[in-house]
Write an enzyme that holds these catalytic residues in place. Structure first.
Site, PDB file in Angstrom:
ATOM      1  N   LYS A  22       0.745  -1.185   0.002  1.00 60.76           N
ATOM      2  CA  LYS A  22      -0.046  -0.043   0.067  1.00 60.76           C
ATOM      3  C   LYS A  22       0.929   1.244   0.065  1.00 60.76           C
ATOM      4  O   LYS A  22       0.581   2.072  -0.564  1.00 60.76           O
ATOM      5  CB  LYS A  22      -1.074  -0.057   1.367  1.00 60.76           C
ATOM      6  CG  LYS A  22      -1.531   1.236   1.559  1.00 60.76           C
ATOM      7  CD  LYS A  22      -2.451   1.551   2.852  1.00 60.76           C
ATOM      8  CE  LYS A  22      -1.540   1.592   4.148  1.00 60.76           C
ATOM      9  NZ  LYS A  22      -1.140   2.846   4.181  1.00 60.76           N
ATOM     10  N   CYS A 120      -3.890  12.866  14.175  1.00 58.58           N
ATOM     11  CA  CYS A 120      -4.635  11.333  13.924  1.00 58.58           C
ATOM     12  C   CYS A 120      -4.383  10.612  15.284  1.00 58.58           C
ATOM     13  O   CYS A 120      -3.506  10.923  16.159  1.00 58.58           O
ATOM     14  CB  CYS A 120      -4.259  10.742  12.691  1.00 58.58           C
ATOM     15  SG  CYS A 120      -2.574   9.931  12.940  1.00 58.58           S
ATOM     16  N   ARG A 125       1.298  14.250  13.217  1.00 56.70           N
ATOM     17  CA  ARG A 125       1.297  14.120  11.681  1.00 56.70           C
ATOM     18  C   ARG A 125       1.536  15.461  11.064  1.00 56.70           C
ATOM     19  O   ARG A 125       0.586  15.895  10.240  1.00 56.70           O
ATOM     20  CB  ARG A 125       0.260  13.338  11.014  1.00 56.70           C
ATOM     21  CG  ARG A 125      -0.040  11.937  11.770  1.00 56.70           C
ATOM     22  CD  ARG A 125       0.962  10.970  11.667  1.00 56.70           C
ATOM     23  NE  ARG A 125       1.226  10.358  10.331  1.00 56.70           N
ATOM     24  CZ  ARG A 125       0.404   9.418  10.085  1.00 56.70           C
ATOM     25  NH1 ARG A 125      -0.210   8.515  10.752  1.00 56.70           N
ATOM     26  NH2 ARG A 125       0.896   8.489   8.813  1.00 56.70           N
ATOM     27  N   ASP A 308       5.455   0.573  11.911  1.00 58.91           N
ATOM     28  CA  ASP A 308       4.198  -0.237  11.393  1.00 58.91           C
ATOM     29  C   ASP A 308       4.093  -1.730  11.795  1.00 58.91           C
ATOM     30  O   ASP A 308       3.257  -2.292  11.633  1.00 58.91           O
ATOM     31  CB  ASP A 308       4.095  -0.002   9.906  1.00 58.91           C
ATOM     32  CG  ASP A 308       3.523   1.365   9.313  1.00 58.91           C
ATOM     33  OD1 ASP A 308       3.293   2.328  10.376  1.00 58.91           O
ATOM     34  OD2 ASP A 308       3.719   1.533   8.184  1.00 58.91           O
ATOM     35  N   ARG A 400      -8.229  -0.694   5.463  1.00 59.10           N
ATOM     36  CA  ARG A 400      -7.279   0.623   4.717  1.00 59.10           C
ATOM     37  C   ARG A 400      -5.886  -0.059   4.339  1.00 59.10           C
ATOM     38  O   ARG A 400      -5.652   0.359   3.343  1.00 59.10           O
ATOM     39  CB  ARG A 400      -7.044   1.737   5.833  1.00 59.10           C
ATOM     40  CG  ARG A 400      -8.355   2.950   6.433  1.00 59.10           C
ATOM     41  CD  ARG A 400      -7.608   3.938   6.967  1.00 59.10           C
ATOM     42  NE  ARG A 400      -6.413   4.216   6.437  1.00 59.10           N
ATOM     43  CZ  ARG A 400      -5.201   4.626   7.202  1.00 59.10           C
ATOM     44  NH1 ARG A 400      -5.383   4.700   8.716  1.00 59.10           N
ATOM     45  NH2 ARG A 400      -4.217   5.144   6.734  1.00 59.10           N
TER      46      ARG A 400
HETATM   47  C1  UD1 Z   1       4.793   6.768   6.570  1.00 56.99           C
HETATM   48  C2  UD1 Z   1       3.968   5.552   6.282  1.00 56.99           C
HETATM   49  C3  UD1 Z   1       3.302   5.172   7.726  1.00 56.99           C
HETATM   50  C4  UD1 Z   1       4.794   4.726   8.607  1.00 56.99           C
HETATM   51  C5  UD1 Z   1       5.339   6.043   8.691  1.00 56.99           C
HETATM   52  C6  UD1 Z   1       6.677   5.917   9.551  1.00 56.99           C
HETATM   53  C7  UD1 Z   1       2.856   6.015   3.958  1.00 56.99           C
HETATM   54  C8  UD1 Z   1       1.706   6.182   3.164  1.00 56.99           C
HETATM   55  N1  UD1 Z   1       2.766   6.008   5.559  1.00 56.99           N
HETATM   56  O1  UD1 Z   1       4.026   7.752   7.076  1.00 56.99           O
HETATM   57  O2  UD1 Z   1       2.803   4.095   7.455  1.00 56.99           O
HETATM   58  O3  UD1 Z   1       4.224   4.633   9.751  1.00 56.99           O
HETATM   59  O4  UD1 Z   1       5.932   6.527   7.407  1.00 56.99           O
HETATM   60  O5  UD1 Z   1       7.294   4.825   8.935  1.00 56.99           O
HETATM   61  O6  UD1 Z   1       4.029   5.771   3.389  1.00 56.99           O
HETATM   62  N2  UD1 Z   1       7.169  14.699  10.667  1.00 56.99           N
HETATM   63  C9  UD1 Z   1       7.129  16.281  10.783  1.00 56.99           C
HETATM   64  N3  UD1 Z   1       7.028  16.981   9.811  1.00 56.99           N
HETATM   65  C10 UD1 Z   1       6.652  16.602   8.433  1.00 56.99           C
HETATM   66  C11 UD1 Z   1       6.581  15.158   8.304  1.00 56.99           C
HETATM   67  C12 UD1 Z   1       6.786  14.103   9.457  1.00 56.99           C
HETATM   68  O7  UD1 Z   1       7.713  16.511  11.825  1.00 56.99           O
HETATM   69  O8  UD1 Z   1       6.527  17.307   7.722  1.00 56.99           O
HETATM   70  C13 UD1 Z   1       7.430  13.737  11.597  1.00 56.99           C
HETATM   71  C14 UD1 Z   1       6.125  12.911  12.062  1.00 56.99           C
HETATM   72  O9  UD1 Z   1       5.322  13.620  12.858  1.00 56.99           O
HETATM   73  C15 UD1 Z   1       6.714  11.672  12.716  1.00 56.99           C
HETATM   74  C16 UD1 Z   1       8.088  11.476  11.607  1.00 56.99           C
HETATM   75  O10 UD1 Z   1       8.280  12.737  11.257  1.00 56.99           O
HETATM   76  O11 UD1 Z   1       6.964  11.701  13.747  1.00 56.99           O
HETATM   77  C17 UD1 Z   1       7.862  10.389  10.757  1.00 56.99           C
HETATM   78  O12 UD1 Z   1       6.630  10.618   9.913  1.00 56.99           O
HETATM   79  P1  UD1 Z   1       6.690  10.253   8.315  1.00 56.99           P
HETATM   80  O13 UD1 Z   1       7.792   9.631   8.070  1.00 56.99           O
HETATM   81  O14 UD1 Z   1       6.530  11.629   7.514  1.00 56.99           O
HETATM   82  O15 UD1 Z   1       5.404   9.498   8.239  1.00 56.99           O
HETATM   83  P2  UD1 Z   1       4.306   9.494   7.007  1.00 56.99           P
HETATM   84  O16 UD1 Z   1       5.253   9.597   5.671  1.00 56.99           O
HETATM   85  O17 UD1 Z   1       3.294  10.206   7.124  1.00 56.99           O
END
Ligand code: UD1
Length: 431
Positions: A22, A120, A125, A308, A400
């Protein structure tokens, strides 16, 4: 809302086939926004987040076609014209990965309006790193009424260092940079296999990307991308979930169609616990061999232990002798499943980002509530070894990200069935 009714105690035996990832399919679908030619994706899992993304792209003007019968995992996306480069709150609130369209839309259309995702169940996020990066590439970004609005002429290549490693942030900027003028260097990138898979698709589309899967990615911008055909990599999180299921139930389960090289951190942790596995190039056979021994685990960015799979590992830890300390380093609030596991008999104490699991405790069936995607999976695992019939409510979370999980589990011997809201009385009777 659908529920699962699961009677525990059966060892899982046989072969289960792993679906496409996914988290790789989602950015690959967003990548189709970068070209006016069709992008054909194979091995796309049939899960709700993918359906949400199809709806999102169709609402922008994309033609999205699904295969039928044996071609049901094939999706063709043709974004010949994009008349509404916008992602509404209604769609983004159900799937935060919708923000993946921000980079491709700005790069292709020079304009995008995407709802801010909000918090969430598992944490805040934020998308500040996506926004900062796009600004470095030259986009003007404003935030109003809960939406991010971005506009630009052609984006310009830049050097961007992520303050923190972000998976979708890396993917978003990687996509945007493919159409920027000049070279972009992304530093401190996520190294997840899904990032490398996206880059593989983009390169087939004519992008010039090097280093995806390492901390530094170099992108030489091109003026146009073309259509391409691409097969999505197997889902390592689904594979990990079934490996733990096979181990916990004391079964003999062959997890087929996965990529064991994506599972190194998980497999080595499971070996510490006492789980026995045998790998081939595209399968993992797991032989449940109790007793398990408690071991500490910390989630990390890839190639570390994936957040995950943390909830699923916690379910296993309840069945290990001794004390396991599980530390969650990626999301601040990802222990919602612990309370539900406690209701089934587990001994778990939460101390900030650490969960202290004391085992082995017998688990007994209860009515439990799925709170997010991977938390739901841990409840399914606990129910597989619980004494009696567990009812798991709100399984839309599991839908999902897991394709037909109850069919796959049933196929290897689990006693599980789904009941819909139309049969609430029947559910009460079973309970
Ligand atoms: C992706 C995965 C999710 C997984 C996560 C971590 C997808 C669709 N989802 O989520 O299944 O659990 O990676 O492996 O691929 N952060 C910030 N600022 C930002 C972006 C992120 O502070 O602009 C922080 C987040 O709050 C979190 C950390 O960085 O604490 C990692 O998040 P991130 O790697 O971005 O997760 P996703 O990409 O949303």
């Amino acid at each position: 809302m659908d529920k699962f009714i699961l009677r525990g105690g059966e060892p899982l035996l046989g072969t289960v086939h792993i679906s496409g990832a996914k988290n790789a399919a989602l950015p690959c679908m967003a990548a189709a926004l970068l070209t006016d030619q069709p992008v054909i994706l194979e091995n796309v899992p049939q899960v709700r987040d993918i359906q949400t993304t199809r709806n999102l792209l169709a609402a922008m003007g994309a033609e999205v076609e699904l295969g039928y019968g044996r071609a049901q995992h094939r999706t063709s996306i043709h974004c010949a014209t994009l008349n509404a480069p916008e992602a509404s709150y209604e769609l983004v609130k159900t799937m935060r990965a919708s923000t993946l369209v921000l980079g491709p839309l700005v790069a292709r259309c020079g304009h995008a309006r995407v709802s801010l995702p909000g918090g969430c169940a598992i944490g805040a996020r934020p998308i500040d790193l996506h926004i900062k990066g796009l600004e470095k590439l030259g986009a003007k970004i404003t935030q109003e009424h809960g939406y991010v609005e971005a506009s630009t002429g052609r984006l310009k290549g830049a050097e961007i260092v992520f303050d923190k490693i972000t998976v979708t942030g890396t993917e978003d900027l990687l996509m945007a940079a493919t159409l920027a003028e000049g070279e972009t260097i992304l530093q401190n990138c996520a190294r997840e296999p899904e990032v490398a898979d996206l880059a593989a698709l983009l390169n087939k589309m004519g992008a010039k990307i090097e280093g995806a899967g390492t901390p530094t990615i170099r992108i030489k911008g091109v003026s146009k991308l073309k259509g391409a055909k691409h097969r999505i990599i197997p889902d390592r999180i689904e594979a990990g979930t079934f490996i733990i299921a096979g181990a916990m139930t004391g079964g003999d389960l062959n997890i087929a169609g996965c990529d064991p090289t994506h599972l190194d951190a998980l497999l080595s942790k499971l070996h510490e616990v006492g789980v026995k596995t045998k790998c081939t190039a595209d399968s993992v056979r797991v032989m449940g061999d109790n007793p398990f021994t408690a071991t500490d685990m910390s989630t990390e960015e890839h190639p570390g232990f994936p957040t995950d799979c943390q909830a699923q590992f916690m379910a296993l830890a309840t069945q290990a002798e001794g004390t396991s300390i599980i530390t969650e380093n990626i999301f601040e609030n990802r222990f919602m499943h612990a309370q539900e596991l406690v209701r089934m008999g587990a001994n778990i104490k939460i101390e900030g980002r650490r969960a202290v699991v004391r085992g082995k405790t017998p688990l007994s069936a209860a009515a439990v509530l799925a709170s997010d995607l991977r938390a739901s999976a841990s409840l399914v695992l606990a129910a597989l070894v619980a004494d009696g019939e567990t009812i798991i409510d709100r399984v839309y979370h599991i839908d999902r990200g897991y394709e037909h999980i109850e069919e796959k589990l049933k196929g290897v011997g689990a006693q599980i069935r789904r009941i819909g809201e139309m049969f609430p009385k029947k559910a009460a009777a079973v309970r």
